[in-house]
Design a protein around this motif. Structure first.
Motif, PDB file in Angstrom:
ATOM      1  N   VAL A  49      -4.110  -2.611  -0.153  1.00 37.50           N
ATOM      2  CA  VAL A  49      -4.112  -2.551  -1.720  1.00 37.50           C
ATOM      3  C   VAL A  49      -5.100  -1.346  -1.978  1.00 37.50           C
ATOM      4  O   VAL A  49      -4.800  -0.523  -3.116  1.00 37.50           O
ATOM      5  N   GLY A  50      -5.937  -0.879  -1.247  1.00 35.13           N
ATOM      6  CA  GLY A  50      -7.070   0.110  -1.312  1.00 35.13           C
ATOM      7  C   GLY A  50      -6.179   1.432  -1.008  1.00 35.13           C
ATOM      8  O   GLY A  50      -6.977   2.354  -1.235  1.00 35.13           O
ATOM      9  N   ARG A  51      -4.875   1.493  -0.826  1.00 36.44           N
ATOM     10  CA  ARG A  51      -4.405   2.716  -0.375  1.00 36.44           C
ATOM     11  C   ARG A  51      -3.686   3.163  -1.798  1.00 36.44           C
ATOM     12  O   ARG A  51      -3.044   4.142  -1.926  1.00 36.44           O
ATOM     13  N   LEU A  52      -3.553   2.256  -2.779  1.00 39.58           N
ATOM     14  CA  LEU A  52      -3.030   2.651  -4.078  1.00 39.58           C
ATOM     15  C   LEU A  52      -3.846   3.818  -4.899  1.00 39.58           C
ATOM     16  O   LEU A  52      -4.243   3.436  -5.808  1.00 39.58           O
ATOM     17  N   ALA A  53      -3.509   4.926  -4.547  1.00 38.44           N
ATOM     18  CA  ALA A  53      -4.526   6.048  -4.914  1.00 38.44           C
ATOM     19  C   ALA A  53      -4.424   6.275  -6.329  1.00 38.44           C
ATOM     20  O   ALA A  53      -5.307   6.790  -6.991  1.00 38.44           O
ATOM     21  N   HIS A  54      -3.304   5.892  -7.190  1.00 37.08           N
ATOM     22  CA  HIS A  54      -3.125   5.969  -8.458  1.00 37.08           C
ATOM     23  C   HIS A  54      -3.153   4.688  -9.310  1.00 37.08           C
ATOM     24  O   HIS A  54      -3.079   4.891 -10.673  1.00 37.08           O
ATOM     25  N   LEU A  55      -3.613   3.845  -8.812  1.00 37.66           N
ATOM     26  CA  LEU A  55      -3.944   2.532  -9.525  1.00 37.66           C
ATOM     27  C   LEU A  55      -4.904   2.571 -10.607  1.00 37.66           C
ATOM     28  O   LEU A  55      -6.030   2.906 -10.361  1.00 37.66           O
ATOM     29  N   VAL A  56      -4.450   2.235 -11.769  1.00 36.55           N
ATOM     30  CA  VAL A  56      -5.507   2.154 -13.098  1.00 36.55           C
ATOM     31  C   VAL A  56      -5.852   0.744 -13.319  1.00 36.55           C
ATOM     32  O   VAL A  56      -7.052   0.918 -13.856  1.00 36.55           O
ATOM     33  N   HIS A  57      -5.008   0.113 -13.262  1.00 35.85           N
ATOM     34  CA  HIS A  57      -5.199  -1.406 -13.836  1.00 35.85           C
ATOM     35  C   HIS A  57      -5.006  -2.560 -12.829  1.00 35.85           C
ATOM     36  O   HIS A  57      -3.768  -2.643 -12.300  1.00 35.85           O
ATOM     37  N   LEU A  58      -5.919  -3.369 -12.241  1.00 38.25           N
ATOM     38  CA  LEU A  58      -5.637  -4.343 -11.325  1.00 38.25           C
ATOM     39  C   LEU A  58      -5.936  -5.939 -12.177  1.00 38.25           C
ATOM     40  O   LEU A  58      -7.252  -5.974 -12.146  1.00 38.25           O
TER      41      LEU A  58
ATOM     42  N   PRO B 170      -9.773   5.606  -6.259  1.00 37.62           N
ATOM     43  CA  PRO B 170     -10.255   6.681  -7.116  1.00 37.62           C
ATOM     44  C   PRO B 170     -10.086   6.772  -8.518  1.00 37.62           C
ATOM     45  O   PRO B 170     -10.853   7.484  -9.302  1.00 37.62           O
ATOM     46  N   ARG B 171      -8.923   6.033  -9.194  1.00 38.71           N
ATOM     47  CA  ARG B 171      -8.641   6.259 -10.430  1.00 38.71           C
ATOM     48  C   ARG B 171      -8.750   4.893 -11.183  1.00 38.71           C
ATOM     49  O   ARG B 171      -8.179   4.802 -12.333  1.00 38.71           O
ATOM     50  N   LEU B 172      -9.135   3.867 -10.635  1.00 42.80           N
ATOM     51  CA  LEU B 172      -9.199   2.609 -11.191  1.00 42.80           C
ATOM     52  C   LEU B 172     -10.107   2.382 -12.435  1.00 42.80           C
ATOM     53  O   LEU B 172     -11.329   2.817 -12.483  1.00 42.80           O
ATOM     54  N   GLU B 173      -9.410   2.040 -13.520  1.00 41.65           N
ATOM     55  CA  GLU B 173     -10.163   1.965 -14.802  1.00 41.65           C
ATOM     56  C   GLU B 173     -10.455   0.508 -15.289  1.00 41.65           C
ATOM     57  O   GLU B 173     -11.251   0.489 -16.010  1.00 41.65           O
ATOM     58  N   LYS B 174      -9.710  -0.403 -14.565  1.00 46.45           N
ATOM     59  CA  LYS B 174      -9.950  -1.743 -15.040  1.00 46.45           C
ATOM     60  C   LYS B 174      -9.500  -2.609 -13.864  1.00 46.45           C
ATOM     61  O   LYS B 174      -8.508  -2.784 -13.232  1.00 46.45           O
ATOM     62  N   LEU B 175     -10.652  -3.639 -13.487  1.00 46.94           N
ATOM     63  CA  LEU B 175     -10.550  -4.489 -12.625  1.00 46.94           C
ATOM     64  C   LEU B 175     -10.810  -5.910 -13.171  1.00 46.94           C
ATOM     65  O   LEU B 175     -11.841  -6.255 -13.738  1.00 46.94           O
TER      66      LEU B 175
ATOM     67  N   GLY C 269       0.662  -1.165  -0.075  1.00 47.51           N
ATOM     68  CA  GLY C 269      -0.060   0.023   0.041  1.00 47.51           C
ATOM     69  C   GLY C 269       0.684   1.167   0.047  1.00 47.51           C
ATOM     70  O   GLY C 269       0.352   2.425  -0.309  1.00 47.51           O
ATOM     71  N   GLU C 270       2.159   1.299   0.130  1.00 42.49           N
ATOM     72  CA  GLU C 270       3.008   2.453   0.054  1.00 42.49           C
ATOM     73  C   GLU C 270       3.506   2.763  -1.395  1.00 42.49           C
ATOM     74  O   GLU C 270       4.050   3.677  -1.217  1.00 42.49           O
ATOM     75  N   LEU C 271       2.934   1.923  -2.401  1.00 40.14           N
ATOM     76  CA  LEU C 271       3.542   2.205  -3.432  1.00 40.14           C
ATOM     77  C   LEU C 271       2.435   3.379  -4.261  1.00 40.14           C
ATOM     78  O   LEU C 271       1.719   2.881  -4.777  1.00 40.14           O
ATOM     79  N   GLN C 272       2.657   4.555  -3.591  1.00 42.04           N
ATOM     80  CA  GLN C 272       1.610   5.354  -3.985  1.00 42.04           C
ATOM     81  C   GLN C 272       1.570   6.213  -5.374  1.00 42.04           C
ATOM     82  O   GLN C 272       0.791   6.587  -6.053  1.00 42.04           O
ATOM     83  N   ARG C 273       2.505   5.683  -6.167  1.00 42.25           N
ATOM     84  CA  ARG C 273       2.670   5.929  -7.702  1.00 42.25           C
ATOM     85  C   ARG C 273       2.417   4.964  -8.471  1.00 42.25           C
ATOM     86  O   ARG C 273       2.316   4.956  -9.939  1.00 42.25           O
ATOM     87  N   LEU C 274       1.936   3.673  -8.016  1.00 41.24           N
ATOM     88  CA  LEU C 274       1.736   2.520  -8.869  1.00 41.24           C
ATOM     89  C   LEU C 274       0.336   2.637  -9.855  1.00 41.24           C
ATOM     90  O   LEU C 274      -0.687   2.990  -9.005  1.00 41.24           O
ATOM     91  N   ARG C 275       0.552   2.182 -11.072  1.00 42.82           N
ATOM     92  CA  ARG C 275      -0.706   2.279 -11.771  1.00 42.82           C
ATOM     93  C   ARG C 275      -1.228   1.069 -12.209  1.00 42.82           C
ATOM     94  O   ARG C 275      -2.314   0.909 -12.740  1.00 42.82           O
ATOM     95  N   HIS C 276      -0.177   0.001 -12.380  1.00 40.13           N
ATOM     96  CA  HIS C 276      -0.626  -1.162 -13.200  1.00 40.13           C
ATOM     97  C   HIS C 276      -0.009  -2.098 -12.339  1.00 40.13           C
ATOM     98  O   HIS C 276       1.177  -2.242 -11.596  1.00 40.13           O
TER      99      HIS C 276
END
Length: 287
Positions: A229-238, A256-261, A207-214
């Motif tokens: 995992v819910g602290r990954l504020a920039h996550l786009v793709h999981l 907030p930024r999740l585009e694909k799960l 959860g400390e990977l605050q810039r993780l997108r993918h």
């Protein structure tokens, strides 16, 4: 000829590289990718002006010791050969910025690979078959991209958390059973590829990977995901395809930024209520 700075011999059927190439005083770039070379003339180590050397896609089982005297090299490509060993003297190539040793038959990675202070652009070590990597990788604190895919790794050294500049880490197709807690120190990481390992969970420090997108976790026997995992504020793709998860942490619904799960081939006991809310914010949910 003495003024030649670049020679491009890629994609021919060369079986021999003439030794007199090394005598060209201004030669900066030598590209011999995709030929049929089985050896390299030792004289190449005398090409003092050489900065970029590509010998990938040949049939080399080794390279001459003199190669490691080219201390001015900025990029070195030895990929797609049949090389079984890289000597400790690779650590003498202190100006290297790009190194590709992928798709060989390396049995181990030399400790001295950590002695390359200017390795910044990428390090490819994929598809060799080694079972471990040295802790000295942690000294590569300017490296942007690390590829360790398609090997037989079961663990990673704690020192990997010291690779402070890392933006992309590819670890898929290994045998990893856990990630070190220090993974959370990779504060610039944007992509983490973990497909097809043996992970059953992730450390809370993820959860400390605050810039993780993918974050790609498909084809792992995951049994739980931490709420972190819910602290990954920039996550786009999981990607959670083909896991053994029976439930998902509620914290995922607040990304907030999740585009694909992607949940295909993951048999949840029930779909959480927050799935609907994620869809309404534009997230594609694949079931």
């Amino acid at each position: 000829m003495t003024a030649l700075r670049r020679i491009d011999l890629d994609g021919n059927a060369l079986t021999h590289l003439p030794a007199h190439i090394a005598a060209l005083p201004l030669l900066d770039t030598l590209l011999v990718y995709g030929n049929q070379l089985t050896d390299i003339p030792p004289a190449l180590g005398q090409a003092a002006a050489l900065r970029h050397l590509s010998l990938g896609g040949n049939s080399l089982t080794s390279v001459p010791d003199t190669l490691w005297r080219l201390t001015g090299l900025r990029s070195l490509n030895l990929a797609e050969n049949e090389i079984t060993e890289i000597p400790d003297t690779i650590g003498d190539l202190v100006e290297l910025r790009m190194l590709d040793l992928g798709h060989n038959r390396l049995r181990h990675v030399p400790e001295t690979i950590g002695d390359l202070p200017h390795l910044t652009d990428y390090l490819y070590l994929s598809d060799n078959g080694f079972t471990s990597v040295p802790a000295s990788l942690g000294r590569l604190n300017q490296l942007d991209y690390l590829n360790l895919t398609d090997n037989r790794l079961t663990t990673l050294p704690q020192a990997i958390g010291d690779m402070a500049a890392l933006r992309e880490l590819r670890l898929y197709n290994n045998r990893l059973t856990a990630l070190p807690d220090t993974i959370g120190r990779l504060s610039r990481l944007r992509e983490l590829h973990l497909m097809n390992n043996q992970l059953t969970t992730l450390p809370d420090t993820i959860g400390e990977l605050q810039r993780l997108r993918h974050l790609d976790l498909r084809d792992n026997p995951l049994q739980r995901l931490p709420e972190a995992v819910g602290r990954l504020a920039h996550l786009v793709h999981l990607d959670l395809r083909a896991s053994r998860l029976r439930e998902l942490p509620d914290s995922l619904g607040a990304l907030p930024r999740l585009e694909k799960l992607d949940l295909r081939w993951t048999k949840l006991d029930r779909l959480p209520d927050w799935i609907t809310a994620l869809r309404h914010q534009g997230c594609a949910i694949l079931l």
